[in-house]
Scaffold this active site. Structure first.
Site, PDB file in Angstrom:
ATOM      1  N   CYS A 249      16.693 -60.772  46.870  1.00  0.00           N
ATOM      2  CA  CYS A 249      17.488 -60.519  48.081  1.00  0.00           C
ATOM      3  C   CYS A 249      18.987 -60.552  47.752  1.00  0.00           C
ATOM      4  O   CYS A 249      19.489 -59.637  47.109  1.00  0.00           O
ATOM      5  CB  CYS A 249      17.079 -61.489  49.192  1.00  0.00           C
ATOM      6  SG  CYS A 249      17.661 -60.995  50.831  1.00  0.00           S
TER       7      CYS A 249
ATOM      8  N   GLU B  96       8.320 -64.608  47.189  1.00  0.00           N
ATOM      9  CA  GLU B  96       7.881 -66.004  47.336  1.00  0.00           C
ATOM     10  C   GLU B  96       7.319 -66.328  48.715  1.00  0.00           C
ATOM     11  O   GLU B  96       6.798 -67.418  48.945  1.00  0.00           O
ATOM     12  CB  GLU B  96       9.050 -66.952  47.012  1.00  0.00           C
ATOM     13  CG  GLU B  96      10.168 -66.995  48.042  1.00  0.00           C
ATOM     14  CD  GLU B  96      11.214 -65.893  47.932  1.00  0.00           C
ATOM     15  OE1 GLU B  96      12.323 -66.094  48.456  1.00  0.00           O
ATOM     16  OE2 GLU B  96      10.930 -64.835  47.338  1.00  0.00           O
TER      17      GLU B  96
ATOM     18  N   HIS C 285      11.278 -60.598  49.481  1.00  0.00           N
ATOM     19  CA  HIS C 285      11.000 -61.983  49.077  1.00  0.00           C
ATOM     20  C   HIS C 285       9.574 -62.123  48.544  1.00  0.00           C
ATOM     21  O   HIS C 285       8.642 -62.311  49.326  1.00  0.00           O
ATOM     22  CB  HIS C 285      11.196 -62.924  50.270  1.00  0.00           C
ATOM     23  CG  HIS C 285      12.624 -63.102  50.647  1.00  0.00           C
ATOM     24  ND1 HIS C 285      13.458 -64.005  50.017  1.00  0.00           N
ATOM     25  CD2 HIS C 285      13.383 -62.473  51.576  1.00  0.00           C
ATOM     26  CE1 HIS C 285      14.667 -63.933  50.547  1.00  0.00           C
ATOM     27  NE2 HIS C 285      14.654 -63.008  51.490  1.00  0.00           N
TER      28      HIS C 285
END
Length: 189
Positions: free
Chosen positions: A79, A168, A166
């Site tokens: 990001c 994660e 993202h």
């Protein structure tokens, strides 16, 4: 022997750490203001620049790129980290067509190492206002979406990657595999 996450104040930093730990990778979160000498002393096998609120508050991330030859390890920008890498290498960052806080479908156009073995289309979690508008010289696009032409990129000669989304976050399809592929690049799996 670990992957270091430079914390740019993003809300998902601990999820990066948790995912890598779950994969069995030793991982440490450090403030982005950590001096270069201290980072070098940790002897990281890879570095991740986390997301965060502002390009003006990325601490020593840029210095790591300036002194890349002293580290010579894979780097992944997530990001804001992706935008920081683009800007550092001469790309352009600006406001996206609309702020993205949702699932977006990306198309992988070059799997490289980071998307190895993954489907060509993935739904990923985005949370950003800005995006990379113009690819830096010596970078190639790895993935795009209808709303963002540069969802993922890689330096043509160095193992430096950026992803706008993202990996994660649980909503991202195959996010764990993306981080696993990065850890493999670092020789940690």
């Amino acid at each position: 022997m670990m992957i270091v996450i430079m914390d740019n104040g993003g809300q998902y930093v601990h999820r990066i750490w948790r995912t890598l730990r779950y994969l069995g990778v030793e991982t440490k979160i450090i403030p982005n203001t950590t001096p270069l000498e201290e980072i070098k002393a940790m002897n990281p096998k890879g570095i991740i620049f986390s997301g965060g609120p502002s390009l003006e508050n990325t601490g020593n991330c840029e210095k790591v790129l300036e002194h890349y030859d002293e580290f010579n390890v894979p780097i992944l920008g997530i990001c804001l980290g992706h935008q920081l890498i683009a800007k550092f290498f001469g790309g352009k960052v600006g406001r996206g067509e609309k702020a993205e806080y949702s699932l977006v479908e990306i198309e992988i156009i070059d799997e490289d190492e980071i998307f190895k073995g993954l489907p060509k289309r993935l739904k990923v979690w985005e949370s950003h206002m800005d995006e990379v508008k113009e690819l830096p010289p010596k970078f190639k696009i790895l993935a795009r979406s209808e709303t963002c032409p540069i969802e993922a990129m890689k330096h043509e000669e160095l193992p430096i990657y950026g992803v706008q989304f993202h990996p994660e976050v649980a909503h991202t399809e195959k996010g764990e595999e993306i981080l696993r592929n990065f850890a493999k690049l670092c020789g940690e799996l």
